[in-house]
Design an enzyme around this catalytic site. Structure first.
Site, PDB file in Angstrom:
ATOM      1  N   ASP A   1       0.816  -1.221   0.000  1.00 41.12           N
ATOM      2  CA  ASP A   1       0.000   0.000   0.000  1.00 41.12           C
ATOM      3  C   ASP A   1       0.851   1.273   0.000  1.00 41.12           C
ATOM      4  O   ASP A   1       0.415   2.316   0.493  1.00 41.12           O
ATOM      5  CB  ASP A   1      -0.963   0.035   1.204  1.00 41.12           C
ATOM      6  CG  ASP A   1      -1.782  -1.231   1.298  1.00 41.12           C
ATOM      7  OD1 ASP A   1      -2.266  -1.684   0.257  1.00 41.12           O
ATOM      8  OD2 ASP A   1      -1.918  -1.771   2.412  1.00 41.12           O
TER       9      ASP A   1
ATOM     10  N   LYS B   1       2.365   2.185  -5.201  1.00 45.63           N
ATOM     11  CA  LYS B   1       3.094   1.748  -6.402  1.00 45.63           C
ATOM     12  C   LYS B   1       2.321   2.068  -7.683  1.00 45.63           C
ATOM     13  O   LYS B   1       2.909   2.509  -8.665  1.00 45.63           O
ATOM     14  CB  LYS B   1       3.373   0.243  -6.329  1.00 45.63           C
ATOM     15  CG  LYS B   1       4.328  -0.129  -5.204  1.00 45.63           C
ATOM     16  CD  LYS B   1       4.448  -1.612  -5.030  1.00 45.63           C
ATOM     17  CE  LYS B   1       3.230  -2.278  -4.454  1.00 45.63           C
ATOM     18  NZ  LYS B   1       2.919  -1.981  -3.047  1.00 45.63           N
TER      19      LYS B   1
ATOM     20  N   GLY C   1      -4.044  -4.057  -4.680  1.00 46.27           N
ATOM     21  CA  GLY C   1      -4.997  -3.042  -5.123  1.00 46.27           C
ATOM     22  C   GLY C   1      -4.193  -1.803  -5.485  1.00 46.27           C
ATOM     23  O   GLY C   1      -3.733  -1.094  -4.601  1.00 46.27           O
ATOM     24  N   HIS C   2      -3.948  -1.618  -6.759  1.00 49.64           N
ATOM     25  CA  HIS C   2      -3.129  -0.483  -7.188  1.00 49.64           C
ATOM     26  C   HIS C   2      -4.047   0.661  -7.644  1.00 49.64           C
ATOM     27  O   HIS C   2      -4.790   0.516  -8.602  1.00 49.64           O
ATOM     28  CB  HIS C   2      -2.163  -0.913  -8.301  1.00 49.64           C
ATOM     29  CG  HIS C   2      -1.087  -1.837  -7.788  1.00 49.64           C
ATOM     30  ND1 HIS C   2      -0.133  -2.411  -8.574  1.00 49.64           N
ATOM     31  CD2 HIS C   2      -0.826  -2.269  -6.519  1.00 49.64           C
ATOM     32  CE1 HIS C   2       0.672  -3.156  -7.820  1.00 49.64           C
ATOM     33  NE2 HIS C   2       0.263  -3.091  -6.580  1.00 49.64           N
TER      34      HIS C   2
ATOM     35  N   GLN D   1       2.371  -5.815  -3.344  1.00 54.16           N
ATOM     36  CA  GLN D   1       2.597  -5.910  -1.883  1.00 54.16           C
ATOM     37  C   GLN D   1       3.886  -5.154  -1.542  1.00 54.16           C
ATOM     38  O   GLN D   1       4.267  -4.271  -2.272  1.00 54.16           O
ATOM     39  CB  GLN D   1       2.656  -7.371  -1.418  1.00 54.16           C
ATOM     40  CG  GLN D   1       1.330  -8.112  -1.462  1.00 54.16           C
ATOM     41  CD  GLN D   1       0.969  -8.616  -2.844  1.00 54.16           C
ATOM     42  OE1 GLN D   1       1.749  -9.281  -3.488  1.00 54.16           O
ATOM     43  NE2 GLN D   1      -0.228  -8.306  -3.304  1.00 54.16           N
TER      44      GLN D   1
HETATM   45  P1  IMP Z   1      -2.582 -12.752   1.166  1.00 56.27           P
HETATM   46  O1  IMP Z   1      -1.505 -12.316   0.253  1.00 56.27           O
HETATM   47  O2  IMP Z   1      -3.949 -12.367   0.689  1.00 56.27           O
HETATM   48  O3  IMP Z   1      -2.479 -14.184   1.543  1.00 56.27           O
HETATM   49  O4  IMP Z   1      -2.391 -11.941   2.560  1.00 56.27           O
HETATM   50  C1  IMP Z   1      -1.257 -12.120   3.387  1.00 56.27           C
HETATM   51  C2  IMP Z   1      -0.918 -10.846   4.127  1.00 56.27           C
HETATM   52  O5  IMP Z   1      -0.458  -9.880   3.201  1.00 56.27           O
HETATM   53  C3  IMP Z   1      -2.099 -10.191   4.845  1.00 56.27           C
HETATM   54  O6  IMP Z   1      -1.618  -9.539   6.003  1.00 56.27           O
HETATM   55  C4  IMP Z   1      -2.590  -9.154   3.855  1.00 56.27           C
HETATM   56  O7  IMP Z   1      -3.259  -8.089   4.486  1.00 56.27           O
HETATM   57  C5  IMP Z   1      -1.268  -8.713   3.257  1.00 56.27           C
HETATM   58  N1  IMP Z   1      -1.417  -8.227   1.882  1.00 56.27           N
HETATM   59  C6  IMP Z   1      -1.605  -8.962   0.772  1.00 56.27           C
HETATM   60  N2  IMP Z   1      -1.674  -8.182  -0.320  1.00 56.27           N
HETATM   61  C7  IMP Z   1      -1.510  -6.920   0.117  1.00 56.27           C
HETATM   62  C8  IMP Z   1      -1.438  -5.666  -0.550  1.00 56.27           C
HETATM   63  O8  IMP Z   1      -1.523  -5.556  -1.771  1.00 56.27           O
HETATM   64  N3  IMP Z   1      -1.270  -4.577   0.250  1.00 56.27           N
HETATM   65  C9  IMP Z   1      -1.110  -4.678   1.602  1.00 56.27           C
HETATM   66  N4  IMP Z   1      -1.151  -5.830   2.254  1.00 56.27           N
HETATM   67  C10 IMP Z   1      -1.340  -6.945   1.528  1.00 56.27           C
END
Ligand code: IMP
Length: 424
Positions: free
Chosen positions: A13, A16, A40-41, A224
């Site tokens: 977040d 990017k 979520g970009h 991420q």
């Molecule tokens: P997953 O990737 O959905 O399995 O989530 C694993 C961890 O990564 C969780 O704490 C999510 O909140 C975090 N996470 C996954 N994708 C994002 C992102 O794009 N932005 C921020 N946190 C993320």
């Protein structure tokens, strides 16, 4: 030509999407290398907000080719929704979007498994976005996954059935209450697969190799953040892919020697969504102000983000692992109005002062040591030139550059493309 990388240095977040969009005019190709619809970009231009999950952030530029690399996991249903939104906005994505045959596909049962796994963990849950990311990467490394190239083969539905059946058995094993109607989910899934098949599938590593040879410029877009990296993040509270620079090599098939600039993006403070340690987290009015002014809600899940001061120990670590050559500081505008700002420069780790990120950063092991700065009151959101920036902001930036030994070349002062100050 070298491939430049752009990646997040915190827990995701960082912004990017906005910066890829700002930089896209310099590149012929934007290539996503890992993650999937958990991302979520957000892009804002011409007064409109756009959120992309799997599609690279160069899609709104007419002459840019967007590649979804082999390291990405694709949920056809979410992908179709993204395409439908683009079509509504008049974006002609068909020519501009190429998908790696080696990218893995998220099945409806992967999402259900994610939900079952999280439910079974109770309080120890990861806080996953529940998009099926972990189970899909598990099937990838377990050598059971279904790839985009498979859906071009005649027998792929047999492979689908046996994998989905196995997933159903696994869901039962978790012994948690997960309600679902697989028939309905499958109808939606196969419709979306039909849409996916109308796009161009490529051998992306070969495509990128030939593009480089012919002088095309490429920007690899990460998702991420580095602290969510499966190897180097705050395990197990991480995502299931390599979000760091090495992930661009494996997620696109580019060699380490082909990497040029590494743009590292960070917020002027820190946020985190989901569970896991966060040494500089604030539980006071300052944290609330950051959340409110910074609109800190997840772009994918809408969950409120946890907020805290900038953590230089963690940021230094991320710069090191990624080989960052240029820093981009986001959301400086959110810090306007704070009388005093704090930056964590070291940790007190079990009674000892350390400046590197240790194995264990839970609250009971780590206490942040802060340096304080005078804040600024000026509204930064209308500023477009470095010369307009207040002294206190410059002092803050100078300090970070000195500590990290990397130049901060862009300062973002709002979500819009135009709210971007180039410092060189
Ligand atoms: P997953 O990737 O959905 O399995 O989530 C694993 C961890 O990564 C969780 O704490 C999510 O909140 C975090 N996470 C996954 N994708 C994002 C992102 O794009 N932005 C921020 N946190 C993320």
């Amino acid at each position: 030509m070298a491939v430049d990388l752009l990646l997040g240095l915190q827990w995701g977040d960082e912004g990017k999407g906005k910066i890829v969009d700002v930089l896209t005019s310099k590149y012929n190709i934007i290539a996503r290398f890992q993650g999937g619809p958990n991302a979520g970009h957000t892009l804002v231009f011409n007064g409109k907000k756009h959120v992309l999950h799997t599609i690279p952030s160069g899609i709104f530029h007419e002459d840019t080719v967007n590649v979804v690399g082999n390291g990405v996991v694709i949920d056809p249903v979410i992908f179709k929704k993204e395409l439908d939104k683009l079509a509504e906005q008049g974006v002609d994505y068909k020519k501009a979007l190429l998908i790696s045959r080696k990218a893995h596909i998220i099945l409806p049962t992967h999402r259900l498994l994610d939900a079952a796994s999280e439910a079974s963990k109770g309080k120890a849950k990861i806080g996953s976005t529940l998009k099926g990311i972990g189970p899909t990467y598990m099937d990838k490394t377990g050598r059971n996954g279904i790839r985009v190239g498979d859906i071009e083969l005649a027998d792929w539905k047999d492979k689908y059935r046996s994998l989905a059946d196995k997933h159903e058995d696994m869901i039962k094993f978790y012994n948690v209450d997960i309600q679902y109607n697989l028939k309905e989910l499958e109808t939606e899934f196969f419709e979306a697969i039909a849409t996916l098949k109308t796009l161009t599938f490529i051998d992306s590593e070969e495509y990128l190799h030939q593009s480089m040879k012919s002088g095309q410029t490429i920007l690899a877009e990460g998702a991420q953040g580095s602290l969510l990296d499966i190897d180097f993040g705050t395990y197990p509270f991480v995502t299931s892919s390599n979000t760091t620079a090495a992930g661009a090599c494996t997620g696109l098939g580019i060699a380490p020697t082909q990497i040029g600039e590494v743009f590292g993006i960070f917020k002027a403070y820190t946020t985190r969504v989901g569970s896991g340690p966060f040494p500089t987290e604030l539980f006071d009015a300052d944290g609330e102000t950051m959340a409110k002014v910074g609109h800190e809600f997840g772009a994918t899940t809408g969950r409120p983000r946890r907020c805290g001061w900038l953590d230089l120990v963690a940021l230094r670590y991320a710069c090191q692992i990624n080989g960052v050559t240029q820093l981009i500081m986001m959301k400086g505008d959110v810090l306007s109005g704070f009388k005093t700002l704090k930056v964590c420069t070291a940790y007190n780790y079990k009674g000892e002062e350390i400046t590197h990120l240790p194995f264990n950063i839970e609250e009971e092991n780590v206490t942040p040591i802060y340096t304080e700065f005078k804040g600024w009151n000026e509204d930064l959101t209308e500023m477009t030139e470095a010369s307009q920036m207040p002294k206190a902001l410059n002092d803050y930036i100078d300090f970070l550059e000195k500590e990290l030994e990397i130049p901060i070349t862009i300062v973002s002062v709002g979500p819009d493309r135009k709210q971007t100050i180039v410092r060189q």
